[in-house]
Enzyme design. Structure first.
Site, PDB file in Angstrom:
ATOM      1  N   ILE A 119      37.791  41.728  46.586  1.00 43.59           N
ATOM      2  CA  ILE A 119      38.214  43.050  46.121  1.00 43.59           C
ATOM      3  C   ILE A 119      38.305  42.856  44.600  1.00 43.59           C
ATOM      4  CG2 ILE A 119      39.996  44.822  46.111  1.00 43.59           C
ATOM      5  CD1 ILE A 119      40.835  43.834  48.913  1.00 43.59           C
ATOM      6  N   PRO A 120      37.281  43.299  43.857  1.00 47.23           N
ATOM      7  CA  PRO A 120      37.098  42.854  42.473  1.00 47.23           C
ATOM      8  C   PRO A 120      38.024  43.498  41.443  1.00 47.23           C
ATOM      9  CG  PRO A 120      35.386  44.397  43.065  1.00 47.23           C
ATOM     10  CD  PRO A 120      36.205  44.164  44.315  1.00 47.23           C
ATOM     11  N   CYS A 121      39.308  43.176  41.515  1.00 55.31           N
ATOM     12  CA  CYS A 121      40.278  43.749  40.583  1.00 55.31           C
ATOM     13  C   CYS A 121      40.004  43.339  39.138  1.00 55.31           C
ATOM     14  CB  CYS A 121      41.698  43.406  41.002  1.00 55.31           C
ATOM     15  SG  CYS A 121      42.023  41.653  41.187  1.00 55.31           S
ATOM     16  N   HIS A 122      39.241  42.267  38.934  1.00 56.58           N
ATOM     17  CA  HIS A 122      38.897  41.858  37.571  1.00 56.58           C
ATOM     18  C   HIS A 122      38.001  42.887  36.889  1.00 56.58           C
ATOM     19  CE1 HIS A 122      35.566  40.343  40.016  1.00 56.58           C
ATOM     20  NE2 HIS A 122      34.819  40.347  38.919  1.00 56.58           N
ATOM     21  N   ARG A 123      37.415  43.787  37.646  1.00 53.40           N
ATOM     22  CA  ARG A 123      36.526  44.809  37.085  1.00 53.40           C
ATOM     23  C   ARG A 123      37.268  46.070  36.671  1.00 53.40           C
ATOM     24  NH1 ARG A 123      32.164  43.766  41.833  1.00 53.40           N
ATOM     25  NH2 ARG A 123      31.443  41.743  41.050  1.00 53.40           N
TER      26      ARG A 123
END
Length: 187
Positions: free
Chosen positions: A140-144
């Site tokens: 779940i790409p929260c870094h994006r």
């Protein structure tokens, strides 16, 4: 006491040691790179305390291999991996589903995610809370997710915002400010 359905493994990547937790339903936890295997395991068990160390089944081994490729600089799509979001509230689940649609090398903002969920900018802070409590970062790409104005914003993984910037750089996202404009001398 451990829960026999909660399992985890620690593995090495080019960025450090990661840990992954799973259940029969899917991936339930992911620990972004730490400096040591012991630190990755300790951080995994802090968030997934009922888990026991185990050999990953083939579907989890495939996710581990994908994470290793990601941290080696390859383009990887994690959007179709089965997740176990048991215990997450419905709003957080909706945020995570919307975020999984943000592909490799792309970014969004807390406010944009709120808008995509049919909410106003006042919900951007709640989106930020979902990112801070994300049990499965990278997948779940929260870094994006960036703050308003393209600012990096916070990141609760080991290394903080520096880790976020490094992950985005792996994806080809340049967050450096633009160079100053050249001034005309008026001649």
């Amino acid at each position: 006491m451990t829960n026999p359905s909660h399992r985890f493994a620690v593995f090495e990547t080019e960025a450090g040691f990661c840990a992954i937790g799973w259940t029969e339903a899917g991936i339930a936890r992911f620990q972004l790179p730490d400096a040591t295997a012991a630190a990755a395991e300790r951080n995994m068990l802090r968030r997934f305390p009922a888990a026991r160390r185990d050999t990953p089944p083939p579907q989890v081994a495939a996710v581990i291999a994908a994470a290793q490729r990601y941290f080696a600089g390859e383009i990887v799509d994690f959007s179709d991996i089965a997740l176990d979001l048991d215990g997450q509230d419905d709003f957080f689940r909706r945020v995570y589903a919307a975020l999984r649609a943000v592909g490799y090398g792309r970014t969004t903002t807390y406010g944009t995610l709120a808008k995509e969920l049919g909410a106003g900018p006042e919900v951007a802070r709640d989106v930020g809370q979902a990112m801070a409590k994300n049990p499965i970062p990278l997948i779940i790409p929260c870094h994006r997710v960036l703050a308003a104005g393209g600012k990096v914003g916070g990141f609760s993984a080991p290394g903080g915002a520096d880790s976020k910037v490094k992950m985005l750089a792996l994806e080809g996202v340049d967050l450096s400010p633009p160079p100053p404009a050249q001034q005309s001398l008026g001649f």
